[in-house]
Scaffold this motif. Structure first.
Motif, PDB file in Angstrom:
ATOM      1  N   PRO A   1     -29.167 -52.271 124.461  1.00 30.54           N
ATOM      2  CA  PRO A   1     -29.011 -53.503 125.232  1.00 30.54           C
ATOM      3  C   PRO A   1     -29.551 -54.745 124.542  1.00 30.54           C
ATOM      4  N   CYS A   2     -30.423 -54.572 123.548  1.00 28.09           N
ATOM      5  CA  CYS A   2     -31.046 -55.714 122.892  1.00 28.09           C
ATOM      6  C   CYS A   2     -31.947 -55.240 121.760  1.00 28.09           C
ATOM      7  N   ILE A   3     -32.386 -56.199 120.937  1.00 31.07           N
ATOM      8  CA  ILE A   3     -33.555 -55.963 120.110  1.00 31.07           C
ATOM      9  C   ILE A   3     -34.712 -56.681 120.793  1.00 31.07           C
ATOM     10  N   VAL A   4     -35.876 -56.041 120.791  1.00 32.35           N
ATOM     11  CA  VAL A   4     -37.068 -56.630 121.378  1.00 32.35           C
ATOM     12  C   VAL A   4     -37.818 -57.339 120.246  1.00 32.35           C
ATOM     13  N   TYR A   5     -37.591 -58.638 120.155  1.00 33.02           N
ATOM     14  CA  TYR A   5     -38.040 -59.425 119.011  1.00 33.02           C
ATOM     15  C   TYR A   5     -39.360 -60.119 119.317  1.00 33.02           C
ATOM     16  N   ALA A   6     -40.292 -60.065 118.366  1.00 32.32           N
ATOM     17  CA  ALA A   6     -41.564 -60.777 118.511  1.00 32.32           C
ATOM     18  C   ALA A   6     -42.010 -61.265 117.148  1.00 32.32           C
ATOM     19  N   GLU A   7     -42.552 -62.462 117.113  1.00 32.16           N
ATOM     20  CA  GLU A   7     -43.046 -63.026 115.859  1.00 32.16           C
ATOM     21  C   GLU A   7     -44.342 -62.324 115.454  1.00 32.16           C
ATOM     22  N   CYS A   8     -44.329 -61.772 114.228  1.00 31.48           N
ATOM     23  CA  CYS A   8     -45.488 -61.006 113.760  1.00 31.48           C
ATOM     24  C   CYS A   8     -46.115 -61.574 112.489  1.00 31.48           C
ATOM     25  N   SER A   9     -45.588 -62.702 112.001  1.00 33.39           N
ATOM     26  CA  SER A   9     -46.092 -63.234 110.738  1.00 33.39           C
ATOM     27  C   SER A   9     -47.541 -63.694 110.832  1.00 33.39           C
ATOM     28  N   ASN A  10     -47.979 -64.096 112.032  1.00 34.70           N
ATOM     29  CA  ASN A  10     -49.350 -64.600 112.171  1.00 34.70           C
ATOM     30  C   ASN A  10     -50.108 -63.981 113.343  1.00 34.70           C
ATOM     31  N   THR A  11     -49.583 -62.891 113.884  1.00 43.38           N
ATOM     32  CA  THR A  11     -50.241 -62.268 115.031  1.00 43.38           C
ATOM     33  C   THR A  11     -51.508 -61.516 114.617  1.00 43.38           C
ATOM     34  N   VAL A  12     -52.432 -61.352 115.573  1.00 44.14           N
ATOM     35  CA  VAL A  12     -53.649 -60.559 115.317  1.00 44.14           C
ATOM     36  C   VAL A  12     -53.596 -59.238 116.083  1.00 44.14           C
ATOM     37  N   GLN A  13     -52.465 -58.913 116.672  1.00 43.63           N
ATOM     38  CA  GLN A  13     -52.390 -57.749 117.551  1.00 43.63           C
ATOM     39  C   GLN A  13     -52.656 -56.423 116.845  1.00 43.63           C
ATOM     40  N   GLY A  14     -52.389 -56.349 115.541  1.00 48.94           N
ATOM     41  CA  GLY A  14     -52.606 -55.101 114.820  1.00 48.94           C
ATOM     42  C   GLY A  14     -53.887 -55.061 114.014  1.00 48.94           C
ATOM     43  N   GLN A  15     -54.743 -56.065 114.188  1.00 50.13           N
ATOM     44  CA  GLN A  15     -55.972 -56.157 113.388  1.00 50.13           C
ATOM     45  C   GLN A  15     -57.175 -55.728 114.232  1.00 50.13           C
ATOM     46  N   ILE A  16     -57.687 -54.552 113.935  1.00 54.63           N
ATOM     47  CA  ILE A  16     -58.749 -53.958 114.752  1.00 54.63           C
ATOM     48  C   ILE A  16     -60.017 -54.798 114.771  1.00 54.63           C
ATOM     49  N   GLY A  17     -60.285 -55.564 113.700  1.00 54.07           N
ATOM     50  CA  GLY A  17     -61.526 -56.329 113.639  1.00 54.07           C
ATOM     51  C   GLY A  17     -61.424 -57.752 114.136  1.00 54.07           C
ATOM     52  N   VAL A  18     -60.250 -58.167 114.615  1.00 55.17           N
ATOM     53  CA  VAL A  18     -60.057 -59.554 115.033  1.00 55.17           C
ATOM     54  C   VAL A  18     -59.913 -59.626 116.552  1.00 55.17           C
ATOM     55  N   PRO A  19     -60.781 -60.375 117.228  1.00 54.12           N
ATOM     56  CA  PRO A  19     -60.682 -60.483 118.691  1.00 54.12           C
ATOM     57  C   PRO A  19     -59.334 -61.033 119.120  1.00 54.12           C
ATOM     58  N   VAL A  20     -58.808 -60.501 120.201  1.00 54.35           N
ATOM     59  CA  VAL A  20     -57.539 -61.006 120.719  1.00 54.35           C
ATOM     60  C   VAL A  20     -57.678 -62.466 121.120  1.00 54.35           C
ATOM     61  N   ASN A  21     -58.905 -62.891 121.453  1.00 53.03           N
ATOM     62  CA  ASN A  21     -59.153 -64.296 121.793  1.00 53.03           C
ATOM     63  C   ASN A  21     -58.903 -65.234 120.617  1.00 53.03           C
ATOM     64  N   ASP A  22     -58.913 -64.693 119.398  1.00 55.58           N
ATOM     65  CA  ASP A  22     -58.712 -65.514 118.194  1.00 55.58           C
ATOM     66  C   ASP A  22     -57.249 -65.593 117.773  1.00 55.58           C
ATOM     67  N   ARG A  23     -56.361 -65.288 118.671  1.00 61.94           N
ATOM     68  CA  ARG A  23     -54.934 -65.305 118.334  1.00 61.94           C
ATOM     69  C   ARG A  23     -54.498 -66.725 117.974  1.00 61.94           C
ATOM     70  N   PRO A  24     -53.397 -66.854 117.222  1.00 62.53           N
ATOM     71  CA  PRO A  24     -52.929 -68.188 116.833  1.00 62.53           C
ATOM     72  C   PRO A  24     -52.394 -68.957 118.039  1.00 62.53           C
ATOM     73  N   LYS A  25     -52.528 -70.256 117.985  1.00 62.40           N
ATOM     74  CA  LYS A  25     -51.983 -71.130 119.024  1.00 62.40           C
ATOM     75  C   LYS A  25     -51.259 -72.287 118.346  1.00 62.40           C
ATOM     76  N   LEU A  26     -49.983 -72.440 118.635  1.00 63.79           N
ATOM     77  CA  LEU A  26     -49.190 -73.500 118.046  1.00 63.79           C
ATOM     78  C   LEU A  26     -49.110 -74.685 118.994  1.00 63.79           C
ATOM     79  N   SER A  27     -48.883 -75.862 118.434  1.00 64.03           N
ATOM     80  CA  SER A  27     -48.670 -77.044 119.258  1.00 64.03           C
ATOM     81  C   SER A  27     -47.298 -76.958 119.927  1.00 64.03           C
ATOM     82  N   ARG A  28     -47.093 -77.800 120.911  1.00 60.84           N
ATOM     83  CA  ARG A  28     -45.804 -77.820 121.607  1.00 60.84           C
ATOM     84  C   ARG A  28     -44.676 -78.161 120.638  1.00 60.84           C
ATOM     85  N   ASP A  29     -44.917 -79.114 119.754  1.00 57.73           N
ATOM     86  CA  ASP A  29     -43.893 -79.487 118.783  1.00 57.73           C
ATOM     87  C   ASP A  29     -43.576 -78.325 117.842  1.00 57.73           C
TER      88      ASP A  29
END
Length: 301
Positions: free
Chosen positions: A99-127
């Motif tokens: 029905p689809c591909i489940v696409y997610a941007e992973c170039s700058n995510t911290v989701q797979g880094q065991i030593g990096v708090p999820v609170n430190d995830r990247p945040k982009l500006s609205r632009d």
């Protein structure tokens, strides 16, 4: 019209934490999922990667391909480069009528880094999100033209995580960019289920039913733990075992005439939550809330 109920094999075969599920096989995952009543499964890394091999593997267990994760790199690449990178998966999913591909941007995510708090995830500006949304629309038009909708997965640890992120991405992208609506990631990220479904219901193409344990989510936030720490600790669980009101979700799906897949995705430690038992619990809870909401379920015998 009716919904279909599928499952991710992640409870049996966790791609990000393979040691956690080393005692289980992909064959066991599909066999048990089908025994429970699930009619679809999302693709996992330990399934055959070639199209014919995957088709035969799924046929062996009488189960359909109901989507699958696609690790995006569009933030760091141009559209043509990204098209080339995902072309094999798009072609395969078109051939197997996913029905689809489940696409997610992973170039700058911290989701797979065991030593990096999820609170430190990247945040982009609205632009920056709007610029990304324009590129994503071009990519989604390309995948749709090949018979595979792109459903964007908002995800903990990624730059599209909270309510604001989702709103910005949906605002900045065209209707070709559909939403993989994940209840657990939305609530964990501080989003609002009702507001998201009310505002973006026409963009929801794929649904993940994932429950959360609020005390563990709170501990992860307060003590700067990583996303993978959260998984091992049990932040997520199957529908009906946590705090999310899935009857309300099912009623909203009914009101918007949703007729796609509802997929259970509930990664946790199998030593604490045996995959068969918990997957059965989740399946039965979905049947119950769908029945109460008047949402018909296809072929759940």
């Amino acid at each position: 019209m009716s919904v279909k109920i599928g499952i991710s094999p992640i409870a049996w075969q966790n791609d990000d934490l393979p040691d956690l599920t080393a005692a289980y096989t992909m064959e066991q995952a599909l066999k048990e999922a089908r025994e429970i009543g699930y009619t679809g499964v999302e693709r996992g890394r330990r399934m055959p990667q070639d199209t014919e091999g995957l088709r035969l593997f799924l046929e062996r267990f009488d189960i359909a391909l109901c989507g699958g994760w696609c690790s995006g790199n569009l933030l760091a690449s141009d559209v043509a480069t990204e098209q080339a990178a995902i072309a094999q998966q798009v072609e395969q999913f078109a051939t197997l009528q996913a029905p689809c591909i489940v696409y997610a941007e992973c170039s700058n995510t911290v989701q797979g880094q065991i030593g990096v708090p999820v609170n430190d995830r990247p945040k982009l500006s609205r632009d920056e999100v709007h610029a990304y949304g324009r590129k994503l629309t071009e990519l989604a038009k390309w995948t749709a033209g090949r018979g595979v909708p792109l459903s964007y997965h908002h995800h903990m640890g990624a730059f599209v995580e909270d309510q604001e992120d989702i709103d910005w991405l949906m605002e900045s992208s065209g209707p070709e960019v559909t939403l993989c609506f994940d209840t657990g990631h939305l609530v964990f990220g501080g989003g609002d289920i009702a507001k998201t479904m009310d505002r973006w219901g026409d963009r929801i193409h794929h649904v993940h039913f994932k429950d959360i344990r609020p005390d563990i989510v709170r501990d992860v936030r307060e003590n700067n733990r990583s996303f993978l720490d959260a998984v091992v600790a049990g932040a997520f669980t199957v529908p009906g075992d946590g705090a999310i009101d899935f009857l309300d979700v099912a009623q909203r799906l009914k009101d918007m005439d949703y007729h796609g897949w509802i997929v259970v995705e509930a990664e946790q430690d199998p030593a604490k939550a045996p995959p068969y038992d918990y997957s059965k619990m989740g399946y039965e809870h979905i049947l119950m809330v769908c029945a109460k909401a008047g949402l018909a379920v296809a072929d759940h015998s």
